[in-house]
Structure formats: structure tokens, C-alpha cells
Design a protein around this motif. Structure first.
Motif, mmCIF file in Angstrom:
data_model
loop_
_atom_site.group_PDB
_atom_site.id
_atom_site.type_symbol
_atom_site.label_atom_id
_atom_site.label_comp_id
_atom_site.label_asym_id
_atom_site.label_seq_id
_atom_site.Cartn_x
_atom_site.Cartn_y
_atom_site.Cartn_z
ATOM 1 N N ALA A 321 44.278 39.991 34.322
ATOM 2 C CA ALA A 321 43.013 40.275 34.701
ATOM 3 C C ALA A 321 42.004 39.318 34.176
ATOM 4 N N LEU A 322 41.913 39.340 32.881
ATOM 5 C CA LEU A 322 41.228 38.018 32.318
ATOM 6 C C LEU A 322 41.678 36.883 32.742
ATOM 7 N N LEU A 323 42.613 36.350 32.827
ATOM 8 C CA LEU A 323 43.164 34.974 33.263
ATOM 9 C C LEU A 323 42.705 34.782 34.662
ATOM 10 N N ALA A 324 42.666 35.873 35.510
ATOM 11 C CA ALA A 324 42.370 35.646 36.861
ATOM 12 C C ALA A 324 40.931 35.377 36.835
ATOM 13 N N THR A 325 39.991 35.949 35.862
ATOM 14 C CA THR A 325 38.698 35.604 35.715
ATOM 15 C C THR A 325 38.206 34.184 35.585
ATOM 16 N N GLY A 342 45.559 38.847 39.580
ATOM 17 C CA GLY A 342 44.674 40.090 40.076
ATOM 18 C C GLY A 342 45.789 41.161 40.443
ATOM 19 N N ASP A 343 46.566 40.768 41.539
ATOM 20 C CA ASP A 343 47.816 41.425 42.224
ATOM 21 C C ASP A 343 48.570 42.133 41.028
ATOM 22 N N ILE A 359 41.261 48.918 33.985
ATOM 23 C CA ILE A 359 40.565 49.068 35.077
ATOM 24 C C ILE A 359 39.117 48.521 35.173
ATOM 25 N N LYS A 360 38.175 48.589 34.117
ATOM 26 C CA LYS A 360 36.960 48.060 34.080
ATOM 27 C C LYS A 360 37.179 46.611 34.158
ATOM 28 N N HIS A 361 38.250 45.896 33.656
ATOM 29 C CA HIS A 361 38.219 44.556 33.860
ATOM 30 C C HIS A 361 38.738 44.120 35.102
ATOM 31 N N VAL A 362 39.434 44.755 35.873
ATOM 32 C CA VAL A 362 39.952 44.767 37.137
ATOM 33 C C VAL A 362 38.506 44.707 38.192
ATOM 34 N N ARG A 363 37.668 45.737 37.783
ATOM 35 C CA ARG A 363 36.531 45.798 38.473
ATOM 36 C C ARG A 363 35.446 44.800 38.223
ATOM 37 N N VAL A 366 36.932 42.102 40.563
ATOM 38 C CA VAL A 366 36.273 42.258 41.895
ATOM 39 C C VAL A 366 34.935 41.732 41.860
ATOM 40 N N GLY A 367 33.930 42.139 41.088
ATOM 41 C CA GLY A 367 32.762 41.685 40.955
ATOM 42 C C GLY A 367 32.540 40.257 40.986
ATOM 43 N N SER A 368 33.364 39.387 40.207
ATOM 44 C CA SER A 368 33.213 38.059 40.172
ATOM 45 C C SER A 368 33.588 37.309 41.694
#
Length: 391
Positions: A321-325, A342-343, A359-363, A366-368
């Protein structure tokens, strides 16, 4: 809510009755003597289901409520003799077995997450507390038992925090500090403060996060490079959230420098097993994400994922999730790479591991991605992640 909105929110606005509502700090009921008896009582208080959490009480978790227990632990004197003469004698082999179960629970958490592990930890804690209360033992065995109880309280606090139950986490950790003091174990206490710092930064209490992290570092004699590495990384995270680039980099340099000196003869405690090269790079990556340094963040997170292999763990989901961001936030976004990572995070958190923190980091991811929601692939990802981030 008052702090976030910069105005006083009344109970009436929330639809709560003004009469009879008690307001107390998270340490309520834990103002106990720093003795073996106080430590035992603290463990019993926090492990009783629902204690101090009834519907007429609202427990605060801000400001000095986060740091005062750390100061009390720092200046408390460890009891001189905690031997017990109650009940049948207890041998060291029993403590070995109790510690083996504790180690198994730690590793279970890595793969199942908080939701499926906390109940088992509380049951095992009840067993250890029962042994402390009902058996006779020497001073050395008593200290080992308190250290075991302290580590279980640390783990219970972590599982509560990972599940988004912050007040419960804080209470477990305060009780854990009592055990660390009774055991005379500075490393255990410092580690608990490190977790309290991690919680403080998540709550937006950035000054308190730094205070807790630095108190942990200052209180530990640095006999174990692994433990010292953990504490340096906690400090780096606190400084990164506070946007202090120089202090973050200095703490990270210290952490990686200590980690190269993790020779077996140092006697690293078993609970420090999780700090390996992959985790050190993952936490460094997190720090650079917070500083907005996408290239450095990406280098560390890629290294962490490469070193972890193909395991489906909570930390793997967090790293993805962090790397995706970083791919979304960089100057020229690479949405395909971000969505593929992200998947993987969504897949792990949906079918493998339970973690409100991840889950908060996935959220956040999604926001980004919101500015790109006209893209069909982004809309598909939003749909796939919808049920997860609604939790």
C-alpha cells in the motif's frame, strides 16, 4: 472532535445526557504502586473484559495522558525481592513453556492479524497471572513471570492498536510498564514506550510521539543492538511524522548502523525477532513517505518486499500500500504500478490478515487516487476495495 474542529463540542450536540457521564483518562484504575503486587493488580484490571469501559464513561487519550505513565515508569524503582511463598513451588521449566506459547502467539499475529489473535493472548495472560497469584517461586522466577506477563500485555496492546482500539491498547501498555518494572527489564519497558510512540503519531499527537520515542531510547542501556534498532526506528517514525528531516535521517542512520552489529552473543530478547533487514527497510520507507521523498521511500520499500519473499502477511500488505502511494504521488504518476500493488494489498487484507491499521493505508491510497477516478482501472480498484475500506 473539539481539538480537530477548534471549538468546544458539547455533550448535548452529540445527543448524550449531561448528567452522570464520567470523564477519565485512559489510565483510570491504574494508579497503583510500582511493586510486584501493583503490577499483578494492573494486569488483572486491564484483562477483565469491559472493565472501566461501561457505557456511561468516556475515556480521554490525549496530551499528558499519553506521556505521564512513561515518566512514572522511568523514575520508578524496581522492587528488590518479588519471591512468593503462596501455593506449590514453580520451576523454571514451567516458565519456559509459558514463554514458548507467548512466542507462538507473536508469530501467529504476523500471519493472522489482530482480529483472530487477541482472544488467545488474553487467555494466555490469564494463565500467567494465575500462576503469579497462586504459586510460590524464587525472585528470579518471579521476575521472569512478570516479564512474560509484560510481553503479553505489550502484544495485547499491539493487537488492540492494530485493530483500531486505542484506549484498550493504551491500558494494556500501561499495565505492561508495571510488569517491566517488576521484572527489572528496561528493554521490555522501552519497547512498550516505542509502541506507545507509534500510537501517538497515529493519533496525531506528534509532540508526544517524539517524547515517548526519545524517553524509550534514553531509558535503554543499549545492550542489544536489535532492541536499540527498534527504538531508533520508532524515533525516526515520530520525527518523520513531525516533518523533521534531519532528525529522521539521523535516527535511521543509527538504526541501520546498530543493525549490522546483531551478533548472537549480545543476547537479543526473543520478542525482538521481528526486526530484520526487511522490516528495517520497510520502516525507513514509511518515514520517507511521510517526508514526501518518493524515490527514497520507493527504494526502501522495494527492498523490503524483495527480502520478505512471497509471504502473505500484514506487513507485506502495508508495504504494498505504501509503495503504491509513492507511484501515485510522484510528479508523473504511474497508475498501473500503483494499482497492481494496491490489488495485492487488498487481496491480503481481504482473505489472509485482519488489520484496521493497514486498511487505513489502503483507504489513504484510495484517497490519493481520487483525481484519477475517471480512469476505468481506477474505478475497478475502487470497487474491489469498497468493502474493505468500509470496515
Amino acid at each position: 472532535m473539539s481539538e480537530q474542529l477548534h471549538r468546544t463540542i458539547s455533550l448535548d450536540e452529540l445527543g448524550w445526557p449531561e448528567d452522570g457521564l464520567e470523564v477519565a483518562p485512559a489510565s483510570a484504575g491504574l494508579d497503583l504502586p510500582w511493586s510486584s503486587a501493583g503490577a499483578l493488580q494492573a494486569a488483572e484490571v486491564v484483562n477483565e473484559s469491559g472493565e472501566m469501559m461501561h457505557r456511561r464513561m468516556f475515556i480521554t487519550l490525549l496530551g499528558s495522558a499519553l506521556t505521564s505513565p512513561a515518566h512514572e515508569w522511568l523514575i520508578a524503582q524496581s522492587p528488590q525481592d518479588i519471591a512468593s511463598t503462596t501455593g506449590r513451588p514453580l520451576s523454571g521449566k514451567v516458565v519456559d513453556h509459558l514463554d514458548a506459547v507467548t512466542a507462538s502467539l507473536r508469530r501467529m499475529d504476523d500471519h493472522l492479524g489482530s482480529g483472530q489473535t487477541l482472544g488467545l493472548v488474553r487467555q494466555h495472560l490469564s494463565t500467567v497471572v494465575g500462576v503469579l497469584r497462586g504459586r510460590s517461586y524464587s525472585d528470579s522466577i518471579g521476575r521472569r513471570l512478570h516479564a512474560t506477563a509484560g510481553e503479553l500485555l505489550r502484544l495485547a496492546g499491539w493487537l488492540s492498536f492494530d485493530g483500531g482500539h486505542h484506549i484498550q491498547a493504551q491500558r494494556f501498555w500501561i499495565a505492561g510498564l508495571y510488569q517491566a518494572n517488576a521484572a527489572g527489564d528496561r528493554g521490555l519497558g522501552a519497547n512498550i514506550l516505542g509502541f506507545m510512540s507509534c500510537q501517538a503519531k497515529d493519533l496525531g499527537q506528534l509532540r508526544q510521539a517524539v517524547t515517548l520515542a526519545e524517553t524509550a531510547r534514553a531509558s535503554y542501556p543499549a545492550t542489544s543492538p536489535r532492541v536499540a534498532t527498534i527504538l531508533d526506528l520508532r524515533a525516526a517514525e515520530a520525527y518523520a511524522n513531525n516533518r523533521s528531516v534531519t532528525d529522521t535521517r539521523r535516527a535511521l542512520d543509527n538504526a541501520f548502523g546498530r543493525f549490522t552489529d546483531s551478533r548472537p552473543e549480545h543476547g537479543d530478547p526473543d520478542w525482538s525477532y521481528w526486526i530484520n533487514e526487511a522490516q528495517a527497510h520497510a520502516q525507513a520507507g514509511y518515514c520517507f513517505v511521510k517526508l514526501g521523498d518518493w524515490p527514497r521511500a520507493r527504494d526502501h520499500l522495494r527492498t523490503a518486499l524483495r527480502l520478505q519473499g512471497n509471504e502473505y502477511t500484514r506487513e507485506g500488505a502495508l508495504r504494498n500500500a505504501l509503495l503504491a502511494t509513492t507511484y501515485v504521488q510522484q510528479e508523473q504518476p504511474e497508475l498501473d504500478k500503483a494499482l497492481a500493488l494496491g490489488d495485492q494489498a487488498v487481496q491480503t487484507l481481504t482473505g489472509q490478515v485482519t488489520s484496521a491499521r493497514c486498511i487505513k493505508h489502503v483507504r489513504n491510497l484510495v484517497g490519493s487516487l481520487a483525481p484519477y477516478q475517471r480512469t476505468s482501472a481506477v474505478r475497478r480498484f475502487f470497487q474491489d476495495a469498497k468493502d474493505l475500506i468500509a470496515m
